[in-house]
Design a protein around this motif. Structure first.
Motif, PDB file in Angstrom:
ATOM      1  N   ASP A  23     -11.013  15.343 -12.295  1.00 15.77           N
ATOM      2  CA  ASP A  23     -10.150  14.189 -12.539  1.00 15.77           C
ATOM      3  C   ASP A  23      -8.683  14.599 -12.651  1.00 15.77           C
ATOM      4  OD1 ASP A  23      -9.758  11.432 -12.989  1.00 15.77           O
ATOM      5  OD2 ASP A  23      -9.521  11.845 -15.126  1.00 15.77           O
ATOM      6  N   HIS A  24      -8.396  15.768 -13.259  1.00 17.54           N
ATOM      7  CA  HIS A  24      -7.003  16.206 -13.398  1.00 17.54           C
ATOM      8  C   HIS A  24      -6.390  16.534 -12.040  1.00 17.54           C
ATOM      9  CE1 HIS A  24      -9.227  19.980 -13.295  1.00 17.54           C
ATOM     10  NE2 HIS A  24      -8.100  20.575 -12.951  1.00 17.54           N
ATOM     11  N   LYS A  25      -7.172  17.054 -11.101  1.00 18.29           N
ATOM     12  CA  LYS A  25      -6.657  17.330  -9.759  1.00 18.29           C
ATOM     13  C   LYS A  25      -6.409  16.029  -9.011  1.00 18.29           C
ATOM     14  CE  LYS A  25      -8.754  21.856  -9.170  1.00 18.29           C
ATOM     15  NZ  LYS A  25      -9.714  22.644  -8.405  1.00 18.29           N
ATOM     16  N   LEU A  26      -7.261  15.053  -9.190  1.00 15.08           N
ATOM     17  CA  LEU A  26      -7.091  13.764  -8.536  1.00 15.08           C
ATOM     18  C   LEU A  26      -5.793  13.106  -8.993  1.00 15.08           C
ATOM     19  CD1 LEU A  26      -8.279  11.527  -6.724  1.00 15.08           C
ATOM     20  CD2 LEU A  26      -9.399  10.625  -8.752  1.00 15.08           C
ATOM     21  N   ARG A  27      -5.517  13.137 -10.282  1.00 12.51           N
ATOM     22  CA  ARG A  27      -4.297  12.525 -10.800  1.00 12.51           C
ATOM     23  C   ARG A  27      -3.044  13.211 -10.273  1.00 12.51           C
ATOM     24  NH1 ARG A  27      -5.374  13.104 -16.314  1.00 12.51           N
ATOM     25  NH2 ARG A  27      -7.455  12.281 -16.433  1.00 12.51           N
ATOM     26  N   ALA A  28      -3.126  14.511 -10.020  1.00 11.98           N
ATOM     27  CA  ALA A  28      -1.964  15.250  -9.530  1.00 11.98           C
ATOM     28  C   ALA A  28      -1.574  14.795  -8.121  1.00 11.98           C
ATOM     29  CB  ALA A  28      -2.256  16.748  -9.531  1.00 11.98           C
ATOM     30  N   TRP A  29      -2.511  14.248  -7.375  1.00 15.02           N
ATOM     31  CA  TRP A  29      -2.232  13.843  -6.001  1.00 15.02           C
ATOM     32  C   TRP A  29      -2.172  12.341  -5.812  1.00 15.02           C
ATOM     33  CZ3 TRP A  29      -0.440  16.964  -2.472  1.00 15.02           C
ATOM     34  CH2 TRP A  29      -0.634  18.319  -2.637  1.00 15.02           C
ATOM     35  N   LEU A  30      -2.410  11.584  -6.838  1.00 13.39           N
ATOM     36  CA  LEU A  30      -2.445  10.131  -6.730  1.00 13.39           C
ATOM     37  C   LEU A  30      -1.028   9.577  -6.747  1.00 13.39           C
ATOM     38  CD1 LEU A  30      -4.687   7.968  -6.668  1.00 13.39           C
ATOM     39  CD2 LEU A  30      -4.457   7.811  -9.118  1.00 13.39           C
ATOM     40  N   LYS A  31      -0.680   8.778  -5.745  1.00 14.01           N
ATOM     41  CA  LYS A  31       0.642   8.157  -5.669  1.00 14.01           C
ATOM     42  C   LYS A  31       0.486   6.676  -5.983  1.00 14.01           C
ATOM     43  CE  LYS A  31       2.334  11.982  -4.349  1.00 14.01           C
ATOM     44  NZ  LYS A  31       2.866  12.843  -5.347  1.00 14.01           N
ATOM     45  N   ILE A  32       1.286   6.190  -6.930  1.00 15.35           N
ATOM     46  CA  ILE A  32       1.154   4.798  -7.360  1.00 15.35           C
ATOM     47  C   ILE A  32       2.496   4.095  -7.227  1.00 15.35           C
ATOM     48  CG2 ILE A  32       0.537   3.251  -9.253  1.00 15.35           C
ATOM     49  CD1 ILE A  32      -1.190   5.512 -10.358  1.00 15.35           C
ATOM     50  N   PRO A  33       2.680   3.317  -6.148  1.00 20.05           N
ATOM     51  CA  PRO A  33       3.897   2.503  -6.085  1.00 20.05           C
ATOM     52  C   PRO A  33       3.753   1.306  -7.003  1.00 20.05           C
ATOM     53  CG  PRO A  33       2.567   2.158  -4.130  1.00 20.05           C
ATOM     54  CD  PRO A  33       1.874   3.196  -4.963  1.00 20.05           C
ATOM     55  N   ASP A  34       4.820   0.972  -7.662  1.00 17.38           N
ATOM     56  CA  ASP A  34       4.800  -0.127  -8.626  1.00 17.38           C
ATOM     57  C   ASP A  34       5.960  -1.052  -8.287  1.00 17.38           C
ATOM     58  OD1 ASP A  34       4.002  -1.587 -10.788  1.00 17.38           O
ATOM     59  OD2 ASP A  34       4.815  -0.231 -12.282  1.00 17.38           O
ATOM     60  N   ILE A  35       5.658  -2.286  -7.967  1.00 19.03           N
ATOM     61  CA  ILE A  35       6.683  -3.258  -7.618  1.00 19.03           C
ATOM     62  C   ILE A  35       6.759  -4.283  -8.745  1.00 19.03           C
ATOM     63  CG2 ILE A  35       7.386  -5.016  -5.961  1.00 19.03           C
ATOM     64  CD1 ILE A  35       5.648  -3.456  -3.898  1.00 19.03           C
ATOM     65  N   VAL A  36       7.917  -4.378  -9.362  1.00 16.93           N
ATOM     66  CA  VAL A  36       8.113  -5.348 -10.441  1.00 16.93           C
ATOM     67  C   VAL A  36       9.342  -6.169 -10.088  1.00 16.93           C
ATOM     68  CG1 VAL A  36       8.530  -5.669 -12.891  1.00 16.93           C
ATOM     69  CG2 VAL A  36       7.148  -3.742 -12.121  1.00 16.93           C
ATOM     70  N   THR A  37       9.188  -7.460 -10.160  1.00 16.87           N
ATOM     71  CA  THR A  37      10.318  -8.344  -9.861  1.00 16.87           C
ATOM     72  C   THR A  37      10.224  -9.582 -10.739  1.00 16.87           C
ATOM     73  OG1 THR A  37      11.556  -9.426  -8.084  1.00 16.87           O
ATOM     74  CG2 THR A  37       9.147  -9.564  -7.972  1.00 16.87           C
ATOM     75  N   ARG A  38      11.263 -10.355 -10.729  1.00 17.28           N
ATOM     76  CA  ARG A  38      11.293 -11.596 -11.510  1.00 17.28           C
ATOM     77  C   ARG A  38      11.734 -12.716 -10.573  1.00 17.28           C
ATOM     78  NH1 ARG A  38      11.452 -12.686 -16.879  1.00 17.28           N
ATOM     79  NH2 ARG A  38      11.623 -10.489 -17.361  1.00 17.28           N
ATOM     80  N   SER A  39      11.030 -13.809 -10.634  1.00 15.60           N
ATOM     81  CA  SER A  39      11.343 -14.968  -9.811  1.00 15.60           C
ATOM     82  C   SER A  39      12.692 -15.535 -10.222  1.00 15.60           C
ATOM     83  CB  SER A  39      10.253 -16.028  -9.962  1.00 15.60           C
ATOM     84  OG  SER A  39      10.665 -17.224  -9.347  1.00 15.60           O
ATOM     85  N   ARG A  40      13.548 -15.817  -9.244  1.00 12.89           N
ATOM     86  CA  ARG A  40      14.862 -16.407  -9.537  1.00 12.89           C
ATOM     87  C   ARG A  40      14.730 -17.847  -9.998  1.00 12.89           C
ATOM     88  NH1 ARG A  40      18.404 -14.808  -4.268  1.00 12.89           N
ATOM     89  NH2 ARG A  40      17.866 -12.609  -4.260  1.00 12.89           N
ATOM     90  N   TRP A  41      13.681 -18.518  -9.554  1.00 13.19           N
ATOM     91  CA  TRP A  41      13.569 -19.949  -9.797  1.00 13.19           C
ATOM     92  C   TRP A  41      12.960 -20.277 -11.154  1.00 13.19           C
ATOM     93  CZ3 TRP A  41      12.456 -17.582  -5.156  1.00 13.19           C
ATOM     94  CH2 TRP A  41      13.387 -17.812  -4.158  1.00 13.19           C
ATOM     95  N   ASN A  42      11.950 -19.514 -11.565  1.00 13.08           N
ATOM     96  CA  ASN A  42      11.313 -19.875 -12.835  1.00 13.08           C
ATOM     97  C   ASN A  42      11.261 -18.722 -13.839  1.00 13.08           C
ATOM     98  OD1 ASN A  42       9.314 -18.274 -11.811  1.00 13.08           O
ATOM     99  ND2 ASN A  42       7.880 -19.930 -11.412  1.00 13.08           N
ATOM    100  N   GLY A  43      11.790 -17.547 -13.482  1.00  9.67           N
ATOM    101  CA  GLY A  43      11.866 -16.435 -14.413  1.00  9.67           C
ATOM    102  C   GLY A  43      10.553 -15.718 -14.672  1.00  9.67           C
ATOM    103  N   VAL A  44       9.515 -16.031 -13.908  1.00 10.87           N
ATOM    104  CA  VAL A  44       8.209 -15.403 -14.102  1.00 10.87           C
ATOM    105  C   VAL A  44       8.243 -13.975 -13.543  1.00 10.87           C
ATOM    106  CG1 VAL A  44       5.769 -15.490 -13.439  1.00 10.87           C
ATOM    107  CG2 VAL A  44       6.983 -17.586 -14.024  1.00 10.87           C
ATOM    108  N   SER A  45       7.762 -13.021 -14.333  1.00 12.47           N
ATOM    109  CA  SER A  45       7.668 -11.634 -13.875  1.00 12.47           C
ATOM    110  C   SER A  45       6.445 -11.460 -12.984  1.00 12.47           C
ATOM    111  CB  SER A  45       7.551 -10.675 -15.058  1.00 12.47           C
ATOM    112  OG  SER A  45       8.752 -10.662 -15.775  1.00 12.47           O
ATOM    113  N   ILE A  46       6.627 -10.671 -11.925  1.00  9.66           N
ATOM    114  CA  ILE A  46       5.550 -10.389 -10.996  1.00  9.66           C
ATOM    115  C   ILE A  46       5.432  -8.876 -10.884  1.00  9.66           C
ATOM    116  CG2 ILE A  46       4.734 -10.643  -8.626  1.00  9.66           C
ATOM    117  CD1 ILE A  46       6.633 -13.115  -8.468  1.00  9.66           C
ATOM    118  N   GLU A  47       4.220  -8.358 -11.026  1.00 11.76           N
ATOM    119  CA  GLU A  47       3.992  -6.926 -10.895  1.00 11.76           C
ATOM    120  C   GLU A  47       2.859  -6.697  -9.918  1.00 11.76           C
ATOM    121  OE1 GLU A  47       2.917  -2.937 -13.471  1.00 11.76           O
ATOM    122  OE2 GLU A  47       3.284  -4.818 -14.491  1.00 11.76           O
ATOM    123  N   ALA A  48       3.089  -5.793  -8.974  1.00 13.51           N
ATOM    124  CA  ALA A  48       2.053  -5.430  -8.009  1.00 13.51           C
ATOM    125  C   ALA A  48       1.931  -3.912  -8.024  1.00 13.51           C
ATOM    126  CB  ALA A  48       2.421  -5.921  -6.618  1.00 13.51           C
TER     127      ALA A  48
END
Length: 97
Positions: free
Chosen positions: A3-28
């Motif tokens: 498991d420790h070797k797997l984590r060393a190679w795992l790439k996790i893109p994280d997209i966080v944004t906020r809607s301009r219209w209603n202020g709701v946070s979105i995370e992908a």
């Protein structure tokens, strides 16, 4: 694979944004193993305009399209380009002499 070797190679893109219209946070978030990373590909646009409104198509989150780019790292590309220019300059200098 441990498991420790797997984590060393795992790439996790994280997209966080906020809607301009209603202020709701979105995370992908998604994770990728090295074998899943495609060099020379770009993620497809996720925003679609329909009926004067914008929609997010989450089905496209992991879809990619091929783009024209070198099949080496930016460092390698710069070095190859620099070496090629040096070679051209050397040949031009030899021709002049």
């Amino acid at each position: 694979m441990g498991d420790h070797k797997l984590r060393a190679w795992l790439k996790i893109p994280d997209i966080v944004t906020r809607s301009r219209w209603n202020g709701v946070s979105i995370e992908a978030r998604s994770s990728y193993l090295p074998s899943e990373i495609q060099w020379g590909h770009r993620f497809m646009p996720m925003f679609i305009k329909r009926d004067c409104k914008y929609y997010v198509d989450y089905a496209r989150f992991q879809n990619t399209v091929l783009v024209n780019m070198p099949l080496c790292s930016a460092y390698q590309y710069e070095k190859l380009t620099r070496d090629a220019l040096d070679l051209v300059e050397k040949k031009e200098k030899e021709v002049r002499e």
